[in-house]
Design a protein around this motif. Structure first.
Motif, PDB file in Angstrom:
ATOM      1  N   GLU A  61       0.833  -1.209   0.000  1.00  0.00           N
ATOM      2  CA  GLU A  61       0.000   0.000   0.000  1.00  0.00           C
ATOM      3  C   GLU A  61       0.866   1.257   0.000  1.00  0.00           C
ATOM      4  O   GLU A  61       0.520   2.268  -0.605  1.00  0.00           O
ATOM      5  CB  GLU A  61      -0.966   0.003   1.189  1.00  0.00           C
ATOM      6  CG  GLU A  61      -2.117  -0.985   1.049  1.00  0.00           C
ATOM      7  CD  GLU A  61      -2.874  -0.878  -0.287  1.00  0.00           C
ATOM      8  OE1 GLU A  61      -3.314   0.231  -0.642  1.00  0.00           O
ATOM      9  OE2 GLU A  61      -3.010  -1.912  -0.977  1.00  0.00           O
ATOM     10  N   ALA A  62       2.005   1.180   0.709  1.00  0.00           N
ATOM     11  CA  ALA A  62       2.914   2.329   0.719  1.00  0.00           C
ATOM     12  C   ALA A  62       3.524   2.520  -0.672  1.00  0.00           C
ATOM     13  O   ALA A  62       3.678   3.648  -1.147  1.00  0.00           O
ATOM     14  CB  ALA A  62       4.009   2.134   1.763  1.00  0.00           C
TER      15      ALA A  62
ATOM     16  N   PHE B 229       2.104   1.670  -3.507  1.00  0.00           N
ATOM     17  CA  PHE B 229       1.034   2.213  -4.352  1.00  0.00           C
ATOM     18  C   PHE B 229       0.845   3.703  -4.081  1.00  0.00           C
ATOM     19  O   PHE B 229       0.711   4.510  -5.009  1.00  0.00           O
ATOM     20  CB  PHE B 229      -0.272   1.450  -4.099  1.00  0.00           C
ATOM     21  CG  PHE B 229      -1.443   1.987  -4.876  1.00  0.00           C
ATOM     22  CD1 PHE B 229      -1.446   1.960  -6.272  1.00  0.00           C
ATOM     23  CD2 PHE B 229      -2.541   2.534  -4.226  1.00  0.00           C
ATOM     24  CE1 PHE B 229      -2.531   2.467  -6.991  1.00  0.00           C
ATOM     25  CE2 PHE B 229      -3.613   3.046  -4.940  1.00  0.00           C
ATOM     26  CZ  PHE B 229      -3.618   3.009  -6.327  1.00  0.00           C
ATOM     27  N   PHE B 230       0.868   4.064  -2.815  1.00  0.00           N
ATOM     28  CA  PHE B 230       0.709   5.482  -2.444  1.00  0.00           C
ATOM     29  C   PHE B 230       1.786   6.352  -3.112  1.00  0.00           C
ATOM     30  O   PHE B 230       1.484   7.369  -3.734  1.00  0.00           O
ATOM     31  CB  PHE B 230       0.770   5.619  -0.918  1.00  0.00           C
ATOM     32  CG  PHE B 230       0.885   7.037  -0.432  1.00  0.00           C
ATOM     33  CD1 PHE B 230      -0.191   7.909  -0.496  1.00  0.00           C
ATOM     34  CD2 PHE B 230       2.082   7.512   0.094  1.00  0.00           C
ATOM     35  CE1 PHE B 230      -0.085   9.212  -0.046  1.00  0.00           C
ATOM     36  CE2 PHE B 230       2.201   8.816   0.541  1.00  0.00           C
ATOM     37  CZ  PHE B 230       1.109   9.670   0.464  1.00  0.00           C
TER      38      PHE B 230
ATOM     39  N   HIS C 220      -4.556   0.905  -9.073  1.00  0.00           N
ATOM     40  CA  HIS C 220      -4.130  -0.068  -8.054  1.00  0.00           C
ATOM     41  C   HIS C 220      -3.975  -1.456  -8.668  1.00  0.00           C
ATOM     42  O   HIS C 220      -4.875  -1.929  -9.359  1.00  0.00           O
ATOM     43  CB  HIS C 220      -5.156  -0.106  -6.915  1.00  0.00           C
ATOM     44  CG  HIS C 220      -4.629  -0.762  -5.677  1.00  0.00           C
ATOM     45  ND1 HIS C 220      -4.357  -2.103  -5.620  1.00  0.00           N
ATOM     46  CD2 HIS C 220      -4.292  -0.256  -4.461  1.00  0.00           C
ATOM     47  CE1 HIS C 220      -3.893  -2.402  -4.413  1.00  0.00           C
ATOM     48  NE2 HIS C 220      -3.835  -1.293  -3.689  1.00  0.00           N
ATOM     49  N   PRO C 221      -2.837  -2.121  -8.408  1.00  0.00           N
ATOM     50  CA  PRO C 221      -2.562  -3.397  -9.084  1.00  0.00           C
ATOM     51  C   PRO C 221      -3.464  -4.557  -8.649  1.00  0.00           C
ATOM     52  O   PRO C 221      -3.526  -5.561  -9.356  1.00  0.00           O
ATOM     53  CB  PRO C 221      -1.097  -3.684  -8.721  1.00  0.00           C
ATOM     54  CG  PRO C 221      -0.798  -2.853  -7.517  1.00  0.00           C
ATOM     55  CD  PRO C 221      -1.708  -1.669  -7.583  1.00  0.00           C
TER      56      PRO C 221
ATOM     57  N   PHE D  75      -6.216   9.550  -0.537  1.00  0.00           N
ATOM     58  CA  PHE D  75      -6.574   8.249   0.012  1.00  0.00           C
ATOM     59  C   PHE D  75      -7.596   8.347   1.154  1.00  0.00           C
ATOM     60  O   PHE D  75      -7.530   9.248   1.978  1.00  0.00           O
ATOM     61  CB  PHE D  75      -5.318   7.543   0.539  1.00  0.00           C
ATOM     62  CG  PHE D  75      -4.472   6.918  -0.530  1.00  0.00           C
ATOM     63  CD1 PHE D  75      -4.087   7.645  -1.651  1.00  0.00           C
ATOM     64  CD2 PHE D  75      -4.057   5.593  -0.419  1.00  0.00           C
ATOM     65  CE1 PHE D  75      -3.300   7.068  -2.639  1.00  0.00           C
ATOM     66  CE2 PHE D  75      -3.272   5.010  -1.399  1.00  0.00           C
ATOM     67  CZ  PHE D  75      -2.894   5.741  -2.504  1.00  0.00           C
TER      68      PHE D  75
ATOM     69  N   VAL E 268      -1.582   6.482   3.890  1.00  0.00           N
ATOM     70  CA  VAL E 268      -0.594   5.494   4.316  1.00  0.00           C
ATOM     71  C   VAL E 268       0.534   6.170   5.104  1.00  0.00           C
ATOM     72  O   VAL E 268       0.995   7.251   4.735  1.00  0.00           O
ATOM     73  CB  VAL E 268      -0.005   4.786   3.074  1.00  0.00           C
ATOM     74  CG1 VAL E 268       0.991   3.720   3.485  1.00  0.00           C
ATOM     75  CG2 VAL E 268      -1.110   4.181   2.228  1.00  0.00           C
ATOM     76  N   GLU E 269       0.947   5.538   6.184  1.00  0.00           N
ATOM     77  CA  GLU E 269       2.104   6.043   6.932  1.00  0.00           C
ATOM     78  C   GLU E 269       3.380   5.535   6.257  1.00  0.00           C
ATOM     79  O   GLU E 269       3.460   4.371   5.887  1.00  0.00           O
ATOM     80  CB  GLU E 269       2.062   5.555   8.379  1.00  0.00           C
ATOM     81  CG  GLU E 269       0.868   6.099   9.143  1.00  0.00           C
ATOM     82  CD  GLU E 269       0.953   5.846  10.646  1.00  0.00           C
ATOM     83  OE1 GLU E 269       1.985   5.322  11.101  1.00  0.00           O
ATOM     84  OE2 GLU E 269      -0.022   6.178  11.338  1.00  0.00           O
ATOM     85  N   VAL E 270       4.329   6.413   6.085  1.00  0.00           N
ATOM     86  CA  VAL E 270       5.598   6.007   5.471  1.00  0.00           C
ATOM     87  C   VAL E 270       6.724   6.374   6.439  1.00  0.00           C
ATOM     88  O   VAL E 270       7.328   7.438   6.318  1.00  0.00           O
ATOM     89  CB  VAL E 270       5.819   6.684   4.107  1.00  0.00           C
ATOM     90  CG1 VAL E 270       6.973   6.025   3.371  1.00  0.00           C
ATOM     91  CG2 VAL E 270       4.556   6.639   3.251  1.00  0.00           C
TER      92      VAL E 270
END
Lengths: 436, 255
Positions: free
Chosen positions: A382-383, A385-386, B54-55, B88, B92-94
């Protein structure tokens, strides 16, 4: 098998003793005693619990001769120097001191930096100190004590703050026959002193090589020691190291073990928090690729009350590489108020990479705060993709996330030039990142 | 008639073999704001993720056209570089990647692909200052890792900040308004309103009518059970607020 192996090192030992210059009788006795000890212990095999994930076949099946001195040029050394951390440097080539490559400007009173070979006969107190901290029982410590040729000796007097990093470079070159060297480092930080020590293990050759090193660091009361070990060997090299940290009252030792390259590497860190309020941080990073094998074994022994220890070990394994982590925290009876944290995180970048992790706690008292955790996984899809949704291509996204994962260890290094150099190395390793 | 900016044609989408969208049709012209409303599990998020590339989602039938060209074979980054932006639902946390570094990488990757000069450090900082003011985001957050330890509201604000920085042509907001207090909601709405432009379109996916009190949509679509069952003006949203979705479900069932 064991007999053959020991006989093999017996030959190495005989050759080495012949090649060594005259040295004080106590050193020869120490070597003989250590070699007998090694002979009795034998080389560990995968049947030993502490070695079950690391097969030493490539060491056991090879005849190693003692490595001989060799010429290394400044140009060859240049890529391994660290800008801002090389004002004081000691260079050893194949276990022998290279005075021409070393640099030691005027040092303050109370700071001694010398090749061990030069102080063995002096009144520096080595007779008392050498081999007195690392336990003699691990086979590779015994083997190093028997076979060491040289290494760095660093001592800071009481209350002396030495802020300039001291860089020790142990360089290996190719030789006609498979050769081994046994570097030995002893760091003594006096009461309330401050030391920053960087050890680089560098491979310039590609042929089979065995490096068996022992580093002992003693931090007296209230001393502060920052230590970084950089492993930059080549795939032909098997690297075994024992790192003994002796931390006394209110002292702090922060040690980072950064494993960039080696065919096989096994690092043992044995930290003894020997007195009240002793603190240590033991962090490590493995960046494995091809068929490299890294094994980090950590033991932190909380002997007295109110000690703190922190461990953060991370591994990024790609291709067919493998990383082993075993971390044990012992809290002895009476070591009340101990705070021990341990974290091991592993990132697998390929289907063929492998990770083994074994966190362990042995607690013999009630009043403690201990935690440990281990994770193994792949990059978060998901990261990825983001990041791609924001315009980064997939490789860039993956590299950025990998860099960030590894950097969590690097950013704790408080010897700034070393941290900056490592950020650069990682940027090159995980290509596609923006230069800042 | 001019080509719509976004055209979704009879789109069928499956995840792990289960069909979620059963033939969605949608057309959004440049300059317009469309809202897509629907119950949980109706396929709203799926639609946004498919448009972004999105895959995990498989298109079994139909097409998605952007500026008249099919994009369903394009990589997510190519769509982003062409001007499609997805905010989103769950940002998402990175860990370990600072917001600033990330945004500069993203912005320059997009500029480079369009043949524009990369922004210098100073130019980038100027832009950050300008846009941070616009979405009222705490400067302190910008130097932290992307979304790590951010509150729900801060994460959503950060998405809008990225939107403002990247200035896309088609902005898709997946439930950006969910879980926000009124202050954060107004910030999001102000951000969107200030960015409305003749060449830019918005697709707002929302569960609640409330957002549309602050952003005037040109069209409202109701997505139920993987199909758009009703389209209309802003009044449709008010009707939904009043009557819920049940009457539309019945209508769809008898249709």
């Amino acid at each position: 098998m064991t007999t053959t192996t020991n006989n093999r090192f017996a030959h190495t030992y005989t050759l080495l003793r012949k090649a060594l210059p005259d040295e004080p009788a106590w050193v020869s006795e120490l070597r003989d005693e250590a070699f007998e000890n090694f002979r009795a212990l034998g080389l560990p095999t995968v049947k030993h619990e502490e070695w079950r994930w690391t097969n030493l076949k490539r060491i056991a099946d090879t005849d190693f001769v003692p490595a001989e001195p060799a010429e290394v040029s400044e140009e060859q050394l240049a890529p391994y120097l660290i800008e801002g951390a090389d004002e004081i440097r000691l260079v050893f080539v194949n276990g022998h001191f290279a005075a021409g490559l070393s640099k030691s400007p005027a040092l303050p009173d109370g700071l001694v930096i010398q090749p061990i070979s030069r102080v063995l006969g002096s009144d520096e107190g080595l007779q008392v100190k050498l081999g007195r901290f690392a336990e003699p029982t691990p086979p590779f410590v015994a083997l190093n004590t028997a076979l060491f040729t040289d290494g760095a000796y660093i001592r800071a007097g009481n209350s002396l703050p030495v802020e300039a990093p001291i860089h020790i470079l142990y360089v290996s070159t190719d030789s006609d026959q498979p050769a081994m060297s046994s570097p030995r480092t002893l760091v003594l930080a006096g009461e309330s002193s401050e030391l920053r020590v960087v050890e680089s293990f560098i491979g310039l050759g590609v042929k089979p090589r065995f490096v068996n090193s022992v580093t002992e660091i003693v931090a007296k009361g209230n001393a502060n020691v920052r230590h970084v070990k950089l492993l930059r060997e080549t795939d032909g090299t098997s690297h075994v190291s024992w790192n003994e940290l002796n931390v006394e009252r209110d002292a702090n030792v922060v040690s980072h073990s950064i494993n960039l390259d080696a065919g096989l590497a096994r690092n043992d860190v044995h930290a003894v928090l020997a007195a009240e309020g002793a603190n240590c941080t033991l962090n490590g990073l493995v960046l494995g690729r091809d068929s490299q094998h890294f094994d980090n074994h950590i033991v932190v022994d909380h002997v007295r009350p109110h000690g703190t220890s922190n461990q953060l070990y991370r591994a990024v394994v790609d291709d067919k590489s493998r990383s082993v982590f075993a971390g044990k925290v012992i809290v002895r009876q009476g070591a009340d108020g101990t705070d021990a944290q341990q974290q091991n995180n592993n990132l697998l970048l390929s289907d063929d990479a492998k990770v083994d992790t074994k966190p362990q706690l042995e607690i013999y008292t009630d009043d403690v705060k201990c935690s440990h955790g281990a994770t193994s996984g792949q990059l978060d899809p998901e990261a990825i993709f983001f990041l791609r949704c924001r315009g980064l291509d997939e490789t860039h996204a993956r590299n950025l996330l990998t860099y960030a994962f590894a950097n969590d260890v690097i950013e704790h290094i408080r010897i700034d030039p070393v941290r900056i150099a490592l950020e650069k190395i990682m940027t090159e390793r995980f290509a596609g990142l923006l230069g800042e | 008639m001019t080509t719509p900016l976004l055209e979704v044609k009879d789109l069928h989408v499956s995840v792990d073999g289960t069909e979620i969208l059963h033939g969605v049709n949608l057309s959004v012209a440049a300059g317009e704001v469309h809202a897509i409303m629907g119950t949980n599990g109706s396929g709203k998020s799926t639609l946004t993720k498919v448009i972004a590339g999105h895959p995990d989602y498989e298109i079994t039938k139909g097409d998605v056209l952007y500026k008249g060209k099919s994009i369903i074979e394009d990589e997510p980054e190519d769509r982003a570089r062409a001007g499609i932006f997805l905010a989103f639902q769950y940002p998402v946390e990175v860990p370990g990647v600072s917001n600033m570094y990330f945004l500069r990488s993203a912005l320059n990757a997009q500029r480079k692909s369009r043949g524009e000069e990369e922004l210098s450090g100073a130019q980038f900082i100027e832009l950050v200052k300008e846009k941070a003011k616009l979405v009222d985001i705490d400067q302190g957050l910008l130097n932290r890792s992307v979304n790590e330890g951010f509150s729900g509201g801060e994460k959503k604000r950060n998405e809008i900040f990225q939107l403002a920085m990247l200035a896309p042509t088609l902005a898709i907001l997946d439930e950006t308004d969910s879980g926000l207090d009124i202050d954060a909601l107004k910030t999001v709405a102000d951000g969107v309103n200030s960015m409305r432009a003749t060449e830019r379109a918005f697709l707002l996916v929302t569960h609640y009518q409330r957002l549309l009190n602050y952003i005037q949509p040109d069209q409202v679509h109701v997505l139920l059970g993987g199909r758009i069952v009703k389209s209309g003006g802003k009044d449709l949203a008010l009707q939904l607020e009043e009557k819920g979705y049940a009457w539309l479900e019945e209508e769809a069932a008898t249709a």
